[in-house]
Motif scaffolding. Structure first.
Motif, PDB file in Angstrom:
ATOM      1  N   VAL A   1      40.499 -35.797  15.553  1.00 29.05           N
ATOM      2  CA  VAL A   1      39.184 -36.414  15.786  1.00 29.05           C
ATOM      3  C   VAL A   1      38.354 -35.438  16.611  1.00 29.05           C
ATOM      4  CG1 VAL A   1      37.960 -38.456  16.611  1.00 29.05           C
ATOM      5  CG2 VAL A   1      40.326 -38.664  15.813  1.00 29.05           C
ATOM      6  N   HIS A   2      37.518 -34.662  15.933  1.00 27.78           N
ATOM      7  CA  HIS A   2      36.772 -33.606  16.610  1.00 27.78           C
ATOM      8  C   HIS A   2      35.386 -34.042  17.054  1.00 27.78           C
ATOM      9  CE1 HIS A   2      39.721 -30.456  15.946  1.00 27.78           C
ATOM     10  NE2 HIS A   2      39.893 -30.927  14.734  1.00 27.78           N
ATOM     11  N   TYR A   3      34.861 -35.094  16.436  1.00 28.17           N
ATOM     12  CA  TYR A   3      33.496 -35.526  16.741  1.00 28.17           C
ATOM     13  C   TYR A   3      33.488 -37.002  17.137  1.00 28.17           C
ATOM     14  CZ  TYR A   3      32.300 -31.235  14.280  1.00 28.17           C
ATOM     15  OH  TYR A   3      32.220 -29.926  13.886  1.00 28.17           O
ATOM     16  N   MET A   4      32.641 -37.336  18.098  1.00 24.27           N
ATOM     17  CA  MET A   4      32.492 -38.715  18.561  1.00 24.27           C
ATOM     18  C   MET A   4      31.064 -38.942  19.025  1.00 24.27           C
ATOM     19  SD  MET A   4      35.848 -38.965  21.016  1.00 24.27           S
ATOM     20  CE  MET A   4      36.733 -37.408  20.963  1.00 24.27           C
ATOM     21  N   VAL A   5      30.641 -40.201  18.958  1.00 23.65           N
ATOM     22  CA  VAL A   5      29.374 -40.608  19.579  1.00 23.65           C
ATOM     23  C   VAL A   5      29.689 -41.676  20.616  1.00 23.65           C
ATOM     24  CG1 VAL A   5      27.152 -41.759  19.236  1.00 23.65           C
ATOM     25  CG2 VAL A   5      27.929 -40.039  17.597  1.00 23.65           C
ATOM     26  N   VAL A   6      29.354 -41.364  21.878  1.00 24.31           N
ATOM     27  CA  VAL A   6      29.547 -42.313  22.975  1.00 24.31           C
ATOM     28  C   VAL A   6      28.277 -43.152  23.095  1.00 24.31           C
ATOM     29  CG1 VAL A   6      30.103 -42.597  25.414  1.00 24.31           C
ATOM     30  CG2 VAL A   6      30.982 -40.615  24.161  1.00 24.31           C
ATOM     31  N   VAL A   7      28.449 -44.469  23.061  1.00 26.69           N
ATOM     32  CA  VAL A   7      27.308 -45.377  23.032  1.00 26.69           C
ATOM     33  C   VAL A   7      27.041 -45.954  24.421  1.00 26.69           C
ATOM     34  CG1 VAL A   7      26.369 -47.476  21.998  1.00 26.69           C
ATOM     35  CG2 VAL A   7      27.800 -45.935  20.626  1.00 26.69           C
ATOM     36  N   GLY A   8      25.826 -45.718  24.901  1.00 26.08           N
ATOM     37  CA  GLY A   8      25.369 -46.320  26.152  1.00 26.08           C
ATOM     38  C   GLY A   8      24.409 -47.446  25.840  1.00 26.08           C
ATOM     39  N   PHE A   9      24.550 -48.581  26.534  1.00 29.53           N
ATOM     40  CA  PHE A   9      23.752 -49.745  26.147  1.00 29.53           C
ATOM     41  C   PHE A   9      23.147 -50.513  27.318  1.00 29.53           C
ATOM     42  CE2 PHE A   9      28.274 -50.855  26.217  1.00 29.53           C
ATOM     43  CZ  PHE A   9      28.288 -51.879  27.162  1.00 29.53           C
ATOM     44  N   ASP A  10      23.187 -49.938  28.526  1.00 33.57           N
ATOM     45  CA  ASP A  10      22.528 -50.555  29.681  1.00 33.57           C
ATOM     46  C   ASP A  10      22.367 -49.500  30.775  1.00 33.57           C
ATOM     47  OD1 ASP A  10      25.060 -50.275  30.861  1.00 33.57           O
ATOM     48  OD2 ASP A  10      25.561 -52.401  30.668  1.00 33.57           O
ATOM     49  N   ARG A  11      21.857 -49.899  31.933  1.00 38.56           N
ATOM     50  CA  ARG A  11      21.575 -48.932  33.005  1.00 38.56           C
ATOM     51  C   ARG A  11      22.827 -48.240  33.516  1.00 38.56           C
ATOM     52  NH1 ARG A  11      18.717 -53.540  35.070  1.00 38.56           N
ATOM     53  NH2 ARG A  11      16.682 -53.625  34.031  1.00 38.56           N
ATOM     54  N   GLU A  12      23.961 -48.920  33.418  1.00 39.94           N
ATOM     55  CA  GLU A  12      25.209 -48.350  33.925  1.00 39.94           C
ATOM     56  C   GLU A  12      25.866 -47.400  32.932  1.00 39.94           C
ATOM     57  OE1 GLU A  12      29.610 -49.837  35.527  1.00 39.94           O
ATOM     58  OE2 GLU A  12      28.026 -51.302  35.141  1.00 39.94           O
TER      59      GLU A  12
ATOM     60  N   ALA B   1      25.810 -38.621  22.115  1.00 38.96           N
ATOM     61  CA  ALA B   1      25.513 -39.904  22.758  1.00 38.96           C
ATOM     62  C   ALA B   1      24.474 -40.678  21.959  1.00 38.96           C
ATOM     63  CB  ALA B   1      25.014 -39.677  24.183  1.00 38.96           C
ATOM     64  N   ALA B   2      24.554 -41.999  22.085  1.00 42.69           N
ATOM     65  CA  ALA B   2      23.507 -42.897  21.598  1.00 42.69           C
ATOM     66  C   ALA B   2      23.044 -43.718  22.783  1.00 42.69           C
ATOM     67  CB  ALA B   2      24.036 -43.805  20.497  1.00 42.69           C
ATOM     68  N   VAL B   3      21.765 -44.037  22.834  1.00 41.66           N
ATOM     69  CA  VAL B   3      21.214 -44.793  23.959  1.00 41.66           C
ATOM     70  C   VAL B   3      20.394 -45.969  23.439  1.00 41.66           C
ATOM     71  CG1 VAL B   3      21.221 -42.835  25.536  1.00 41.66           C
ATOM     72  CG2 VAL B   3      19.213 -43.225  24.134  1.00 41.66           C
ATOM     73  N   GLY B   4      20.638 -47.132  24.002  1.00 39.25           N
ATOM     74  CA  GLY B   4      19.913 -48.328  23.583  1.00 39.25           C
ATOM     75  C   GLY B   4      20.181 -49.467  24.543  1.00 39.25           C
ATOM     76  N   TRP B   5      19.828 -50.682  24.110  1.00 41.54           N
ATOM     77  CA  TRP B   5      20.013 -51.842  24.961  1.00 41.54           C
ATOM     78  C   TRP B   5      20.714 -52.948  24.185  1.00 41.54           C
ATOM     79  CZ3 TRP B   5      18.782 -50.902  29.911  1.00 41.54           C
ATOM     80  CH2 TRP B   5      18.949 -51.956  30.830  1.00 41.54           C
TER      81      TRP B   5
END
Length: 256
Positions: free
Chosen positions: A30-41, A58-62
């Protein structure tokens, strides 16, 4: 080479051994990943992890569960972060009718705002859906989300809705549930939706695939998802890995 399109390595469950988890993923192909952030923390740590590893993004959203907590400044912050070189999507966003923290009308408004933001910055969106399928589809159509497309994350709905989402420029992402013995719908989707429209994910630390169900999930387990899809389609795991990785590069607009 595998691409886990949805991980929460920024979750506290990985605080003690995050780097070891990433190392195990590499060893499992597994060479590639997207870490998902979904709040201020979780957003800052998603960015930090992506900055620290060449092939992690990374992905950023709410998140819809916390929609009631989102302020206009948070949306402005997400827009600002969308220009970061390691940010490849807006999300996860959507609707969640299982929990009752955020009223439905607030969830819908926050969802609409994020779709409009994604169109403004020309980025794909990652959709979270729990017990809200028809409202999700209706809203995506109303907001013309087809313009940017994206991912139906950890999809568990019907083949019919999956096809409708594909027509709206969305990839269908399958996770651990496709390996569960009683998971009829994900298996039907794996069989009926062409490989050209599929992605794979773990959603770790949640939804660990069989035979690890009930334990902490991690990116190295995404190969179990790929193996099950290969089995269902009667093709090699190498073909599943190659095509879903190519699909991920395409949806996230990552140069190969």
């Amino acid at each position: 080479m595998l691409f886990d399109t949805h991980v929460h390595l920024n979750a506290q469950q990985f605080d003690e051994d995050r780097e070891e988890v990433i190392k195990r993923a590499r060893e499992a192909g597994v060479h590639y990943m997207v870490v998902v952030g979904f709040d201020r923390e979780t957003i800052p740590l998603a960015i930090e992890i992506a900055e620290s590893h060449e092939d992690i993004y990374a992905a950023v959203g709410w998140h819809p569960v916390d929609a009631i907590d989102m302020e206009e400044s948070d949306l402005e912050w997400i827009e600002e972060l969308s220009s970061h070189p390691k940010v490849v999507a807006i999300g996860e966003m959507g609707l969640d009718y299982h929990w009752d923290k955020s009223p439905v009308d607030v969830q819908k408004e926050v969802f609409r705002k994020q779709i409009r933001l994604a169109k403004k910055v020309n980025m794909p969106i990652i959709i979270h859906n729990r017990e809200a399928t028809q409202d999700i589809v209706d809203l995506l159509e109303e907001e013309d989300a087809k313009e940017v497309g994206g991912i139906m994350h950890c999809y568990s709905g019907s083949v019919e809705i999956a096809k409708k989402c594909v027509d709206m420029n969305f990839y269908i992402s399958l996770g651990g549930p496709v390996t569960f013995k009683n998971a009829k719908k994900p298996k039907e989707v794996a069989e009926e939706i062409p490989l050209e429209q599929l992605l794979i994910e773990t959603d770790c630390p949640f939804l660990a695939p069989h035979p690890n169900r009930g334990t902490r999930n991690e990116p190295s387990y995404v190969n179990l998802v790929a193996e099950k899809i290969a089995e269902i389609k009667g093709i090699s795991i190498e073909e599943v890995a190659e095509k879903t990785t190519a699909n991920a590069f395409d949806v996230f607009k990552i140069d190969r």
